[in-house]
Design an enzyme around this catalytic site. Sequence first.
Site, PDB file in Angstrom:
ATOM      1  N   GLU A 350       2.839 -12.532   4.262  1.00  0.00           N
ATOM      2  CA  GLU A 350       3.622 -12.943   5.428  1.00  0.00           C
ATOM      3  C   GLU A 350       2.758 -13.411   6.597  1.00  0.00           C
ATOM      4  OE1 GLU A 350       6.247  -9.630   6.140  1.00  0.00           O
ATOM      5  OE2 GLU A 350       7.138  -9.777   4.138  1.00  0.00           O
ATOM      6  N   GLU A 467       9.672 -10.248  -4.898  1.00  0.00           N
ATOM      7  CA  GLU A 467      10.614  -9.460  -4.093  1.00  0.00           C
ATOM      8  C   GLU A 467      12.041 -10.017  -4.165  1.00  0.00           C
ATOM      9  OE1 GLU A 467       9.004  -8.402  -0.240  1.00  0.00           O
ATOM     10  OE2 GLU A 467       6.983  -8.909  -0.893  1.00  0.00           O
TER      11      GLU A 467
END
Length: 646
Positions: A350, A467
């Site tokens: 991220e 994810e």
Amino acid sequence: MKQKVSLFLFLCLNVLFPFSGISSFPGDLLVTPDPTPVVTEAESGVAGSGISTLQDGSIRYITAKSNYTGQSGPGDSIRLITYAVTFRDTGYYQLFVRMRVGAGGYDDDSFFAARGFGAKALADGNDWVFINGMAGAGFTQPSDFVEALGEAGSQVWKWVNISLNFFPSSTALKTFYVDSGHLTQTFQIATREDGLAIDKLAFGKADLYYTVEALDNGLAGVEAKPEPIPPYQGPPLAGGSTKFLGNVMASDNIFANYWNQITPGNEGKWGSIASTSDSTKWNWSGLDRIYNYAQQHQLIFKNHTLIWGAQQPSWISALDAATQLKYIETWMRMVGKRYPHMDMIDVVNEPLVSHNPPDGVNGRANYKEALGGNGTTGWDWVIKSFELARKYMPGQTKLILNDYGIINDNTATSIYLTIINLLKNRGLIDGIGVQGHRFELEKASTATLKSNLDRLAATGLPIYISEFDLGNLNNEGTPDDHQQLELYQRIFPVLWEHPGVKGITLWGYLEGEMWQSSCHLVLKTNAWRPAMTWLADYVRRTTGNSPAWITSPGTPTLSQNYPNPVSSSTEIGFTLYKTQKVTLTIYDHLGREVTTLVNGLWSPGNHRVTWKISDLPAGKAGNGLYFYRLVTDDIILSRKMMVLGR
């Protein structure tokens, strides 16, 4: 003659549906026990002035206007609500309550229930049971049996078995008795805390078991809980495929029966391992367990993650940049040495500016400058992270960049490609990670998803969807099987069938173990939700894997139809554990055959059959009670359903 006809009819029905039974023969009257719960809306009683009736969407509920500190009983009538409950049958009953605990948790979760029927003395503690601890109790899943205390938590609508868990155990099943002369009984409860909302009360036969679905819809209880569904025995859904279908480690001990790739959830994050700056005391046990499991079962091991602004050591931000860099190198070196057969790793997670870089913003860890900050490229800190990872990770370990909100956003994809190309030009990146959480994908255009996957694939690097989860829109409400199935059918093929995507990692699959609570695929009972059944069949068909998804011996199961009541059509599900002859037949309330939906040899697996009552003549399937019966080589199973609106 009337008695003989009634008895003949009863005997015929009892052969067909063994749960029917005779409770008494008063003269010519044939009495059949009623296994359905008696459900009462909470707001239908006569309420005191201290009780409010409020609305939550379509749900009307009662709650206290103010808190009360007493624990022996309600004390006065302002908190009292009185019901006249009419029963359809005699016998002993247990009390269930549908409720929602407020944001205050254990400060919002108590009320009083009368000890038995009849008007009670408000100040006599012997007449009341103090019901407390609702914040950690209850059940929400349709298939859950509402028997034990449960653990549904706060701010959800849930059913709690009050009798078995809060009344004295010696009398729990005999507190509420209805005799033939008094089928209408007075019952009272009293509110206590203003954060507790009560929607419904239900009385169910004390010798039967009731699911959430049965209490929600007034369906029959059962005499015995079904035998647990045997755990899935394999093979892995994507076994033999050129792509992997993986997951994060679960507690079921049969992970490798489902998946051929594994990722740690929190266990691989620096913040989980390094609670102290003394690296000799770092705790690797959780990550060791998952890595060893991967090696034992020959699973692809994708570690997660080295550099991330969130969940980093609490002590790292207070250090100077030079010391921070030494610790970063120590961290990477120890990971690389400890896990020599690691297949891939998320090096930076991220990195986008508004996501979770280690820049000290919004409580994030602050060591970005130690890695070079933005520098001349704007992403020097990411480049430095990959340089260190290339230095310390095992030679065969693929280095991955990972982020969320990418392929659903053209602008984010463009920024991501800038970072990827900087890394690619330096020979530092081996794969592109794209997170696939429900909040990224559930409302995304499939055309946008495909277009951005094409842009990423043009780099020549493999793409890994990480994810991945889908469930309810906004993750709101009780898990919705049909909504989850529709999302899987719409979105998963776009990702799985893209030639640039080489693997998908789901972010959990077991009920109660999901970050997004509505996204589980497998219930605690081992039963599959419809999306899991579809996913298994879809991956099997696209990979050419064996169709024998369920290979362990077991007893067939028959699910409650959905929707129920039925207006035009409904689906009936059943599970088989071996190939066998199967019939599935619908009967009316008199035991007359309406139609046969299934009659033939069926293979193992989870099956769903649609009954379209709209295709039948009106006189053949009118409103009322119906039964459906599954007959196999091993067992005969029956269930009830209601038809309305014909």
